[in-house]
Design a protein around this motif. Structure first.
Motif, mmCIF file in Angstrom:
data_model
loop_
_atom_site.group_PDB
_atom_site.id
_atom_site.type_symbol
_atom_site.label_atom_id
_atom_site.label_comp_id
_atom_site.label_asym_id
_atom_site.label_seq_id
_atom_site.Cartn_x
_atom_site.Cartn_y
_atom_site.Cartn_z
ATOM 1 N N THR A 1 33.513 30.098 27.513
ATOM 2 C CA THR A 1 33.649 30.943 28.578
ATOM 3 C C THR A 1 34.040 32.664 28.109
ATOM 4 O OG1 THR A 1 36.017 30.554 28.787
ATOM 5 C CG2 THR A 1 34.634 29.168 30.277
ATOM 6 N N ALA A 2 34.499 32.673 27.145
ATOM 7 C CA ALA A 2 34.631 33.938 26.541
ATOM 8 C C ALA A 2 33.291 34.840 26.197
ATOM 9 C CB ALA A 2 35.882 34.301 25.576
ATOM 10 N N TRP A 3 32.481 34.056 25.393
ATOM 11 C CA TRP A 3 31.356 34.507 25.112
ATOM 12 C C TRP A 3 30.510 34.673 26.296
ATOM 13 C CZ3 TRP A 3 30.205 36.733 20.665
ATOM 14 C CH2 TRP A 3 31.042 36.430 19.557
ATOM 15 N N ALA A 4 30.342 33.746 27.141
ATOM 16 C CA ALA A 4 29.736 33.911 28.264
ATOM 17 C C ALA A 4 29.852 35.127 29.040
ATOM 18 C CB ALA A 4 29.612 32.645 29.239
ATOM 19 N N GLY A 5 31.058 35.447 29.272
ATOM 20 C CA GLY A 5 31.600 36.676 29.823
ATOM 21 C C GLY A 5 31.256 37.973 29.092
ATOM 22 N N TYR A 6 31.535 37.965 27.723
ATOM 23 C CA TYR A 6 31.161 39.040 27.277
ATOM 24 C C TYR A 6 29.739 39.313 26.909
ATOM 25 C CZ TYR A 6 29.699 41.528 22.989
ATOM 26 O OH TYR A 6 28.853 42.331 22.245
ATOM 27 N N LEU A 7 28.717 38.414 26.866
ATOM 28 C CA LEU A 7 27.339 38.598 26.644
ATOM 29 C C LEU A 7 26.793 38.887 28.107
ATOM 30 C CD1 LEU A 7 26.391 35.575 24.498
ATOM 31 C CD2 LEU A 7 26.503 37.767 23.750
ATOM 32 N N THR A 8 27.307 38.481 29.129
ATOM 33 C CA THR A 8 26.968 38.806 30.443
ATOM 34 C C THR A 8 27.369 40.281 30.608
ATOM 35 O OG1 THR A 8 27.022 36.498 31.288
ATOM 36 C CG2 THR A 8 26.846 38.052 32.807
ATOM 37 N N HIS A 9 28.433 40.633 30.350
ATOM 38 C CA HIS A 9 29.020 41.988 30.604
ATOM 39 C C HIS A 9 28.470 42.931 29.677
ATOM 40 C CE1 HIS A 9 33.052 44.483 30.980
ATOM 41 N NE2 HIS A 9 31.912 45.296 31.427
ATOM 42 N N GLN A 10 27.981 42.764 28.511
ATOM 43 C CA GLN A 10 27.398 43.568 27.495
ATOM 44 C C GLN A 10 25.935 43.676 27.927
ATOM 45 O OE1 GLN A 10 28.623 44.950 24.117
ATOM 46 N NE2 GLN A 10 27.364 46.044 25.556
ATOM 47 N N THR B 1 41.140 34.408 31.174
ATOM 48 C CA THR B 1 42.194 34.082 30.255
ATOM 49 C C THR B 1 43.415 33.487 31.261
ATOM 50 O OG1 THR B 1 42.154 36.536 29.228
ATOM 51 C CG2 THR B 1 44.293 35.379 28.953
ATOM 52 N N HIS B 2 43.321 33.679 32.318
ATOM 53 C CA HIS B 2 44.527 32.709 33.241
ATOM 54 C C HIS B 2 44.082 31.072 32.997
ATOM 55 C CE1 HIS B 2 46.932 31.732 36.606
ATOM 56 N NE2 HIS B 2 45.824 31.039 37.222
ATOM 57 N N LEU B 3 42.964 30.838 33.160
ATOM 58 C CA LEU B 3 42.312 29.391 33.127
ATOM 59 C C LEU B 3 42.313 28.721 31.533
ATOM 60 C CD1 LEU B 3 39.394 29.559 35.617
ATOM 61 C CD2 LEU B 3 41.660 28.606 36.032
ATOM 62 N N TYR B 4 42.031 29.329 30.643
ATOM 63 C CA TYR B 4 41.477 29.130 29.399
ATOM 64 C C TYR B 4 42.142 29.827 28.019
ATOM 65 C CZ TYR B 4 37.764 27.011 32.188
ATOM 66 O OH TYR B 4 37.106 26.465 33.209
ATOM 67 N N TYR B 5 42.669 30.965 28.255
ATOM 68 C CA TYR B 5 43.476 31.805 27.398
ATOM 69 C C TYR B 5 42.582 32.460 26.462
ATOM 70 C CZ TYR B 5 47.236 34.026 24.864
ATOM 71 O OH TYR B 5 47.887 35.150 24.294
ATOM 72 N N GLY B 6 41.772 31.465 25.554
ATOM 73 C CA GLY B 6 41.024 31.721 24.462
ATOM 74 C C GLY B 6 40.068 32.983 24.730
ATOM 75 N N ALA B 7 39.819 33.914 23.934
ATOM 76 C CA ALA B 7 38.927 34.751 23.818
ATOM 77 C C ALA B 7 37.908 34.987 22.402
ATOM 78 C CB ALA B 7 39.567 36.128 24.111
ATOM 79 N N LEU B 8 37.150 35.905 22.439
ATOM 80 C CA LEU B 8 36.387 36.013 21.097
ATOM 81 C C LEU B 8 37.152 35.709 19.899
ATOM 82 C CD1 LEU B 8 33.642 38.796 22.195
ATOM 83 C CD2 LEU B 8 33.888 36.261 22.765
ATOM 84 N N ALA B 9 38.438 35.979 20.023
ATOM 85 C CA ALA B 9 39.362 36.078 18.771
ATOM 86 C C ALA B 9 39.359 34.435 18.151
ATOM 87 C CB ALA B 9 40.694 36.264 19.142
ATOM 88 N N GLU B 10 38.822 33.498 18.887
ATOM 89 C CA GLU B 10 38.682 32.224 18.593
ATOM 90 C C GLU B 10 37.860 31.930 17.312
ATOM 91 O OE1 GLU B 10 41.122 29.963 19.599
ATOM 92 O OE2 GLU B 10 41.658 31.453 20.925
#
Length: 315
Positions: free
Chosen positions: A51-60, A103-112
């Motif tokens: 979900t973090a990568w999907a959010g980032y790539l879509t945003h980018q 973040t609220h649902l899964y917490y992990g971000a690209l830092a994983e």
């Protein structure tokens, strides 16, 4: 609109603080040093990483698309917002909300999945590109300009929006929306950078005091984060980035020589006072940040200049 944007950025940072905790209990692994990012899940990222990568790539891709659309319009800067600015501002607002939900649902971000140095490196590249792009106007070292560096400005102006957008959004999605003081300061800074990208093709986008403020805010961010974490390296960030302001940034603000002299004397006096307490044997650490950034500016501009020269010869 700029002041509204700054105010909204402050509100958004405040909301991150107010909307914590998220209801997730994360058992963080022990901090192992500078190369370890503490605020990440202890195991595999799984759905959090996806979900973090999907959010980032879509945003980018969204922001790159907006920048490309804006370039094709070939619009001249003006004081009022255009439709493209509204699209960028609203879009960034939507993705900020999505990142909070993620973040609220899964917490992990690209830092994983990627090291902390990748996020820091993206910001360093942004700062280095600013040094090169602003050289024709303010010089690099005490107002001195380098010809080969000024020749790179046109190329960087054409493509800097894509790189700056990447550096900003990658850093934004690298971190979970934590509410520590360090995270709040960082997110406020990132929101301002998003605002800057969104205000493309407006007069404020290139306003020298606004851009100098964005460039200098990294000083406060670095010092405050180091201070809050209890690190004794905060003088390195303070006098390193302040040294960049004295050597380079202030020479593009139109200040008279005596104003710049007073600032230089104040800078040297404050540095000597702090290192009298800290120890003059550690004074060399204030050179680390300027040395790295200026060295990278010379290397990057040199490579770009060689590439441009080779292109001209081939044509």
């Amino acid at each position: 609109m700029l002041w509204w944007g700054v105010g909204v950025s402050m509100v958004l940072a405040g909301l991150i603080a107010l909307l914590r905790p998220y209801g997730l209990q994360v058992s963080f692994l022990p901090d192992t040093g500078a190369s370890w990012y503490y605020w990440q899940l202890p195991g595999e990222g799984g759905i959090a990483s996806v979900t973090a990568w999907a959010g980032y790539l879509t945003h980018q891709l969204f922001m790159w698309g907006v920048i490309l659309y804006g370039q094709r319009l070939k619009l001249k800067p003006r004081t009022r917002l255009r439709r493209i600015n509204v699209i960028a501002l609203v879009g960034n607002g939507v993705f900020i909300t999505l990142h909070w939900l993620q973040t609220h649902l899964y917490y992990g971000a690209l830092a994983e999945d990627v090291p902390v140095f990748s996020s820091q490196g993206s910001v360093i590249l942004l700062l280095v590109m600013v040094l090169i792009m602003e050289t024709p106007r303010r010089g690099l070292l005490w107002g001195h300009r380098f010809d080969w560096m000024t020749q790179c400005r046109g190329l960087l102006l054409r493509y800097h929006g894509y790189v700056f957008s990447w550096a900003t959004l990658y850093t934004f999605w690298y971190h979970p929306m934590e509410s520590t003081n360090g995270h709040l300061i960082g997110f406020f800074y990132v929101f301002l950078l998003m605002l800057q990208v969104s205000l493309m093709m407006t007069s404020v986008h290139t306003h020298r005091y606004w851009t100098a403020t964005l460039e200098t805010l990294v000083l406060f961010h670095g010092v405050l984060v180091a201070w809050l974490q209890g690190a004794q390296m905060w003088p390195m960030f303070l006098f390193g980035f302040a040294g960049m302001f004295v050597i380079t940034t202030m020479h593009g603000l139109g200040w008279r020589w005596y104003t710049r002299t007073v600032i230089l004397v104040g800078y040297i006096g404050a540095m000597l006072a702090v290192y009298q307490w800290r120890g003059f044997d550690k004074l060399h650490e204030v050179l680390r940040i300027p040395f790295i950034l200026y060295l990278l500016a010379f290397v990057l501009s040199g490579l770009l200049w060689l590439g441009l020269k080779g292109r001209r010869r081939s044509t």
